[in-house]
Write a protein that holds these residues in place. Structure first.
Motif, short mmCIF file in Angstrom:
data_model
loop_
_atom_site.label_atom_id
_atom_site.label_comp_id
_atom_site.label_asym_id
_atom_site.label_seq_id
_atom_site.Cartn_x
_atom_site.Cartn_y
_atom_site.Cartn_z
N GLY A 83 0.86 -1.19 0.00
CA GLY A 83 0.00 0.00 0.00
C GLY A 83 0.89 1.23 0.00
O GLY A 83 2.11 1.13 0.18
N GLY A 84 0.28 2.39 -0.20
CA GLY A 84 1.05 3.63 -0.19
C GLY A 84 1.64 3.91 1.19
O GLY A 84 2.79 4.36 1.30
N GLN A 85 0.86 3.64 2.22
CA GLN A 85 1.37 3.92 3.57
C GLN A 85 2.55 2.99 3.89
O GLN A 85 3.50 3.40 4.57
N ILE A 88 5.58 4.55 2.51
CA ILE A 88 6.05 5.66 3.34
C ILE A 88 6.84 5.12 4.54
O ILE A 88 7.96 5.57 4.83
N TYR A 109 0.33 13.88 4.01
CA TYR A 109 -0.73 12.89 4.27
C TYR A 109 -0.71 12.52 5.75
O TYR A 109 0.33 12.14 6.28
N GLU A 166 5.51 16.59 -0.24
CA GLU A 166 4.31 16.04 -0.88
C GLU A 166 3.70 17.23 -1.61
O GLU A 166 3.35 18.23 -1.00
N SER A 170 -1.72 17.16 0.99
CA SER A 170 -3.03 16.53 1.17
C SER A 170 -4.05 17.56 1.64
O SER A 170 -3.81 18.31 2.59
N THR A 197 2.01 11.00 -5.49
CA THR A 197 0.78 10.30 -5.85
C THR A 197 -0.17 11.17 -6.67
O THR A 197 -0.77 10.71 -7.63
N MET A 215 7.65 8.06 -3.84
CA MET A 215 6.69 6.98 -3.59
C MET A 215 5.35 7.41 -4.18
O MET A 215 5.08 8.60 -4.35
N ALA A 217 1.08 6.08 -3.94
CA ALA A 217 0.04 5.11 -3.61
C ALA A 217 -0.53 4.66 -4.95
O ALA A 217 -1.29 5.39 -5.58
N THR A 219 -2.59 2.58 -5.29
CA THR A 219 -4.01 2.50 -4.94
C THR A 219 -4.82 3.54 -5.71
O THR A 219 -6.00 3.31 -6.00
N LYS A 220 -4.19 4.67 -6.01
CA LYS A 220 -4.94 5.81 -6.58
C LYS A 220 -4.98 5.71 -8.11
O LYS A 220 -5.66 4.86 -8.63
N LEU A 229 -5.07 -2.13 -3.12
CA LEU A 229 -4.16 -1.30 -2.32
C LEU A 229 -2.74 -1.70 -2.69
O LEU A 229 -2.37 -2.88 -2.59
N SER A 350 -9.72 7.58 0.24
CA SER A 350 -8.99 7.24 -0.97
C SER A 350 -9.60 8.05 -2.11
O SER A 350 -10.60 8.76 -1.92
N TRP A 351 -8.98 8.02 -3.26
CA TRP A 351 -9.41 8.88 -4.36
C TRP A 351 -8.81 8.36 -5.65
O TRP A 351 -8.13 7.34 -5.64
#
Ligand SMILES: Cc1ncc(COP(=O)(O)O)c(C=O)c1O
Length: 404
Positions: A83-85, A88, A109, A166, A170, A197, A215, A217, A219-220, A229, A350-351
């Motif tokens: 996953g993105g986290q 990180i 984030y 970032e 966020s 991201t 990095m 995510a 996921t997006k 994820l 999420s998005w």
């Protein structure tokens, strides 16, 4: 040797014909990677160097995705995480140790910020949050001869090893002066890691701007359909890759080949999805600037967004996530009523999927965030027809205003 049928279930003599050429990357699942002989057994994590040794370090499906992300981002090598986290936290584990100091933007984030303030501090790493727009002060300082201490330089200590960026941040969407921060960090001997991201690893060419580690995510936008994820970490050179890979092995955060296969499929339509989403998000955000209920539209491609000039200088496009800030007169109840009144925009974290989303935030009482209080809502534009999304926002704005 003759075999019992139960043995044959495991050691079959059947072989499907060779030569099937698919357009899709096969899903290679597997923990065990077979060795040709006893002497060949080894536990090297670098599958590019040693061949396949263990599923934890990537099956061909995982490494295909890693290679493709690396190709898009113009990096040296990419690792995929669950996953993105996870990406990180792995970067922090790989590049920090007790006694080090790390810098994070206030707009990072929030789980990234909490990982630093809870886990890293517990492990003896000093953490400082900095204003996300501070790099712009560095740039001005360099041009005008103003003492450097007015920029991010004053935050560096002899033990500062890593600076996170970032861009945009966020929810509050500040575009950072990443090149200026990179220059300051490198002068101070620190590495720069970027959460790229929002730009899908495409609209901001991080390695051309000398970022060390990126990095995403996945996921997006790469996944793009809210059904997986995944994260990625891409590095600038071999030294960083070795450091990261050996930590990845020991932390043990392997990615699922099934999820990687979905991400590989997602990548094929990433260009089309991004183009559609970019156009819709721009038109909707421009339209929102004309609404009397809205004080501020925080979209990096609009002049009203902090750091817009930097976006114009450094980015090649924009994606579909931006925020709106309602006028002072609107209560929290009204802002929540606006989100509840939306019919096409769903409510959820999420998005970057095909479905448009809206989430209200409340920064009241947080001195580290701009003074938007309860008046900020983040929108993620999906693939619905732009006119329908506009109509949905319009009816929700009307309903909000009629609430007392
Ligand atoms: C900017 C940003 N970075 C990282 C993440 C974490 O990604 P994941 O949900 O895959 O752990 C998110 C998730 O919302 C995010 O918005």
């Amino acid at each position: 040797m003759p075999k019992n049928w139960k043995t044959k279930l495991i050691h079959s003599d059947v072989h499907a014909p060779d030569g099937f050429q698919s357009l899709a990357t096969p899903v290679y699942r597997g923990s065990t990677a077979l060795f040709p002989n006893a002497a060949a057994v080894n536990d090297t994590w670098d599958q590019y160097e040693a061949g396949y040794t263990y599923g934890l370090y990537g099956t061909p499906t995982v490494l295909e995705l890693a290679g493709r992300i690396c190709e898009l981002e113009h990096g040296y090598r990419t690792l995929v995480t669950p996953g993105g986290q996870a990406a990180i936290s792995l970067i922090n584990f790989a590049f920090l140790k007790a006694g080090d100091h790390v810098l994070l933007p206030e707009s990072v984030y929030s789980p990234s910020r909490r990982f630093a303030s809870h886990v890293l501090r517990r492990f003896g790493v000093d953490v400082t949050l900095y204003r996300p727009t501070i790099g712009q002060a560095v740039e001005e300082a360099q041009q005008s001869g103003v003492p450097k201490a007015e920029g991010i330089q004053s935050l560096f200590r002899p033990n500062t090893k890593l600076v996170w960026c970032e861009s945009p941040g966020s929810i509050t969407m500040e575009v950072q002066d990443v090149p200026a921060i990179v220059r300051a960090a490198h002068e101070a001997g620190a590495l720069v890691a970027l959460d790229n991201t929002w730009a899908a690893g495409i609209y901001f060419d991080a390695f051309a701007h000398e970022v060390d580690i990126t990095m995403q995510a996945l996921t997006k936008y790469v996944g793009g359909h809210s059904d997986l994820l995944l994260g990625s970490i891409t590095v600038r050179d071999e030294g960083l890759y070795k450091r990261l890979g050996s930590t990845h092995q020991l932390v043990g955060c392997a990615a699922s080949p099934d999820d990687c296969s979905l991400a590989l499929r997602g990548m094929k339509t990433l260009g089309l999805r991004l183009k559609h989403i970019e156009e819709s998000a721009l038109l909707i955000s421009q339209w929102l600037t004309q609404r009397s209920e809205i004080e501020l539209v925080l979209h990096p491609a609009l002049a009203s967004c902090p750091g817009h000039e930097i976006w114009k200088r450094d980015f090649s496009g924009s994606s579909g996530v931006f925020s709106i800030v309602f006028g002072q007169k609107f209560t929290k109840k009204q802002v929540l009523a606006f989100v509840d009144a939306l019919e096409l925009f769903e409510i959820g974290y999420s998005w970057a999927g095909v479905t448009s989303l809206a989430v209200a935030y409340d920064f009241g009482g947080n001195p580290a965030r701009p003074n938007y209080g309860h008046r900020i809502v983040r929108l993620s534009i999906g693939l619905e027809e732009m006119g329908d999304l506009k109509a949905d926002l319009q009816q929700a704005l009307q309903q909000m205003s009629s609430q007392s």
